[in-house]
Design a protein around this motif. Structure first.
Motif, PDB file in Angstrom:
ATOM      1  N   TYR A  54       0.837  -1.203   0.000  1.00 30.22           N
ATOM      2  CA  TYR A  54       0.000   0.000   0.000  1.00 30.22           C
ATOM      3  C   TYR A  54       0.872   1.254   0.000  1.00 30.22           C
ATOM      4  N   ARG A  55       1.896   1.227   0.802  1.00 31.63           N
ATOM      5  CA  ARG A  55       2.805   2.378   0.900  1.00 31.63           C
ATOM      6  C   ARG A  55       3.452   2.676  -0.456  1.00 31.63           C
ATOM      7  N   VAL A  56       3.934   1.644  -1.127  1.00 33.58           N
ATOM      8  CA  VAL A  56       4.553   1.805  -2.448  1.00 33.58           C
ATOM      9  C   VAL A  56       3.531   2.321  -3.456  1.00 33.58           C
ATOM     10  N   ALA A  57       2.326   1.768  -3.428  1.00 37.02           N
ATOM     11  CA  ALA A  57       1.286   2.181  -4.376  1.00 37.02           C
ATOM     12  C   ALA A  57       0.876   3.634  -4.147  1.00 37.02           C
ATOM     13  N   LEU A  58       0.739   4.047  -2.892  1.00 35.54           N
ATOM     14  CA  LEU A  58       0.353   5.422  -2.600  1.00 35.54           C
ATOM     15  C   LEU A  58       1.465   6.398  -2.968  1.00 35.54           C
ATOM     16  N   GLU A  59       2.711   6.011  -2.734  1.00 41.73           N
ATOM     17  CA  GLU A  59       3.841   6.865  -3.132  1.00 41.73           C
ATOM     18  C   GLU A  59       3.867   7.040  -4.650  1.00 41.73           C
ATOM     19  N   ARG A  60       3.628   5.950  -5.352  1.00 39.49           N
ATOM     20  CA  ARG A  60       3.623   6.010  -6.819  1.00 39.49           C
ATOM     21  C   ARG A  60       2.463   6.870  -7.328  1.00 39.49           C
ATOM     22  N   GLU A  61       1.303   6.691  -6.726  1.00 41.67           N
ATOM     23  CA  GLU A  61       0.142   7.469  -7.131  1.00 41.67           C
ATOM     24  C   GLU A  61       0.382   8.963  -6.863  1.00 41.67           C
ATOM     25  N   TYR A  62       1.018   9.275  -5.748  1.00 40.13           N
ATOM     26  CA  TYR A  62       1.343  10.672  -5.424  1.00 40.13           C
ATOM     27  C   TYR A  62       2.274  11.264  -6.484  1.00 40.13           C
ATOM     28  N   LYS A  63       3.331  10.543  -6.816  1.00 43.91           N
ATOM     29  CA  LYS A  63       4.287  11.036  -7.820  1.00 43.91           C
ATOM     30  C   LYS A  63       3.622  11.209  -9.181  1.00 43.91           C
ATOM     31  N   ASP A  64       2.792  10.236  -9.569  1.00 43.00           N
ATOM     32  CA  ASP A  64       2.123  10.310 -10.866  1.00 43.00           C
ATOM     33  C   ASP A  64       1.126  11.462 -10.924  1.00 43.00           C
ATOM     34  N   SER A  65       0.380  11.676  -9.839  1.00 40.81           N
ATOM     35  CA  SER A  65      -0.597  12.769  -9.846  1.00 40.81           C
ATOM     36  C   SER A  65       0.107  14.122  -9.871  1.00 40.81           C
ATOM     37  N   LYS A  66       1.246  14.214  -9.200  1.00 43.27           N
ATOM     38  CA  LYS A  66       2.021  15.452  -9.222  1.00 43.27           C
ATOM     39  C   LYS A  66       2.560  15.720 -10.629  1.00 43.27           C
ATOM     40  N   LYS A  67       3.021  14.672 -11.267  1.00 44.55           N
ATOM     41  CA  LYS A  67       3.533  14.786 -12.633  1.00 44.55           C
ATOM     42  C   LYS A  67       2.430  15.234 -13.588  1.00 44.55           C
ATOM     43  N   GLU A  68       1.252  14.639 -13.451  1.00 46.58           N
ATOM     44  CA  GLU A  68       0.127  15.005 -14.311  1.00 46.58           C
ATOM     45  C   GLU A  68      -0.284  16.459 -14.069  1.00 46.58           C
ATOM     46  N   TRP A  69      -0.338  16.896 -12.829  1.00 42.73           N
ATOM     47  CA  TRP A  69      -0.704  18.266 -12.483  1.00 42.73           C
ATOM     48  C   TRP A  69       0.312  19.246 -13.069  1.00 42.73           C
ATOM     49  N   ARG A  70       1.601  18.923 -12.928  1.00 45.38           N
ATOM     50  CA  ARG A  70       2.648  19.793 -13.486  1.00 45.38           C
ATOM     51  C   ARG A  70       2.575  19.863 -15.005  1.00 45.38           C
ATOM     52  N   TYR A  71       2.207  18.757 -15.637  1.00 44.12           N
ATOM     53  CA  TYR A  71       2.040  18.761 -17.088  1.00 44.12           C
ATOM     54  C   TYR A  71       1.021  19.819 -17.500  1.00 44.12           C
ATOM     55  N   TRP A  72      -0.129  19.844 -16.811  1.00 43.15           N
ATOM     56  CA  TRP A  72      -1.180  20.808 -17.155  1.00 43.15           C
ATOM     57  C   TRP A  72      -0.764  22.229 -16.824  1.00 43.15           C
ATOM     58  N   ILE A  73       0.001  22.401 -15.761  1.00 46.54           N
ATOM     59  CA  ILE A  73       0.501  23.746 -15.433  1.00 46.54           C
ATOM     60  C   ILE A  73       1.375  24.251 -16.572  1.00 46.54           C
ATOM     61  N   LYS A  74       2.289  23.412 -17.031  1.00 47.50           N
ATOM     62  CA  LYS A  74       3.176  23.821 -18.128  1.00 47.50           C
ATOM     63  C   LYS A  74       2.402  24.063 -19.412  1.00 47.50           C
ATOM     64  N   LYS A  75       1.464  23.198 -19.723  1.00 46.68           N
ATOM     65  CA  LYS A  75       0.696  23.351 -20.954  1.00 46.68           C
ATOM     66  C   LYS A  75      -0.120  24.638 -20.933  1.00 46.68           C
ATOM     67  N   LEU A  76      -0.725  24.944 -19.811  1.00 46.62           N
ATOM     68  CA  LEU A  76      -1.596  26.112 -19.722  1.00 46.62           C
ATOM     69  C   LEU A  76      -0.829  27.409 -19.472  1.00 46.62           C
ATOM     70  N   ASP A  77       0.442  27.309 -19.248  1.00 48.00           N
ATOM     71  CA  ASP A  77       1.272  28.496 -19.026  1.00 48.00           C
ATOM     72  C   ASP A  77       1.320  29.380 -20.273  1.00 48.00           C
ATOM     73  N   ILE A  78       0.975  28.809 -21.426  1.00 46.34           N
ATOM     74  CA  ILE A  78       1.009  29.604 -22.654  1.00 46.34           C
ATOM     75  C   ILE A  78      -0.145  30.601 -22.709  1.00 46.34           C
ATOM     76  N   TRP A  79      -1.196  30.377 -21.903  1.00 49.94           N
ATOM     77  CA  TRP A  79      -2.304  31.319 -21.840  1.00 49.94           C
ATOM     78  C   TRP A  79      -2.142  32.228 -20.641  1.00 49.94           C
ATOM     79  N   ASP A  80      -2.424  33.501 -20.833  1.00 50.18           N
ATOM     80  CA  ASP A  80      -2.335  34.450 -19.730  1.00 50.18           C
ATOM     81  C   ASP A  80      -3.508  34.337 -18.780  1.00 50.18           C
ATOM     82  N   GLN A  81      -4.648  33.954 -19.297  1.00 50.05           N
ATOM     83  CA  GLN A  81      -5.839  33.838 -18.468  1.00 50.05           C
ATOM     84  C   GLN A  81      -6.766  32.769 -19.028  1.00 50.05           C
ATOM     85  N   ARG A  82      -7.698  32.380 -18.210  1.00 52.34           N
ATOM     86  CA  ARG A  82      -8.673  31.382 -18.645  1.00 52.34           C
ATOM     87  C   ARG A  82      -9.529  31.975 -19.764  1.00 52.34           C
ATOM     88  N   PRO A  83      -9.742  31.223 -20.831  1.00 50.65           N
ATOM     89  CA  PRO A  83     -10.532  31.753 -21.945  1.00 50.65           C
ATOM     90  C   PRO A  83     -11.998  31.954 -21.559  1.00 50.65           C
TER      91      PRO A  83
END
Length: 128
Positions: A54-83
């Motif tokens: 469980y500990r390994v799975a939760l650590e992995r899920e945490y890392k993956d969710s952080k990676k996914e969140w950062r992906y969207w932050i970088k992708k949306l950084d090209i827009w100055d504001q929400r359309p």
């Protein structure tokens, strides 16, 4: 969420499906509920196998969710504001991207809370 489950399954791929299902259910629970259930399922005080998985799975899920969140932050950084998409149907690609960002952020925050609860729990438990 499906992608996250697929990623951590590599850690339990050699295990039986019952263990995978159990861990999947534990990951959906609040951390304190999950750890209580794990402790109740122990066959002895030294039985830490499910806890470790469980500990390994939760650590992995945490890392993956952080990676996914950062992906969207970088992708949306090209827009100055929400359309401004008021009254437009179906959703534009930009609006879908923002919705994906909000979903990823919500998922990350939820998992982050569980991860930090787990970190505190195991820090206290592992102290001599």
């Amino acid at each position: 969420m499906k992608l996250l489950f697929e990623n951590w399954r590599e850690y339990v791929a050699e295990e039986d499906s019952e263990l995978s299902e159990t861990i999947e259910k534990l990951l959906r629970m609040d951390f304190n509920q999950a750890i209580s259930l794990i402790n109740a399922l122990k066959t002895s005080e030294d039985d830490n196998y499910l806890e470790g998985r469980y500990r390994v799975a939760l650590e992995r899920e945490y890392k993956d969710s952080k990676k996914e969140w950062r992906y969207w932050i970088k992708k949306l950084d090209i827009w100055d504001q929400r359309p401004d998409t008021r009254g437009t149907h179906p959703l534009s690609d930009a609006e879908k991207d923002w919705n994906s960002y909000y979903d990823a952020e919500e998922k990350y925050q939820r998992i982050k809370e569980k991860f930090f609860d787990m970190d505190i729990y195991f820090t206290k438990k592992d102290k001599p």
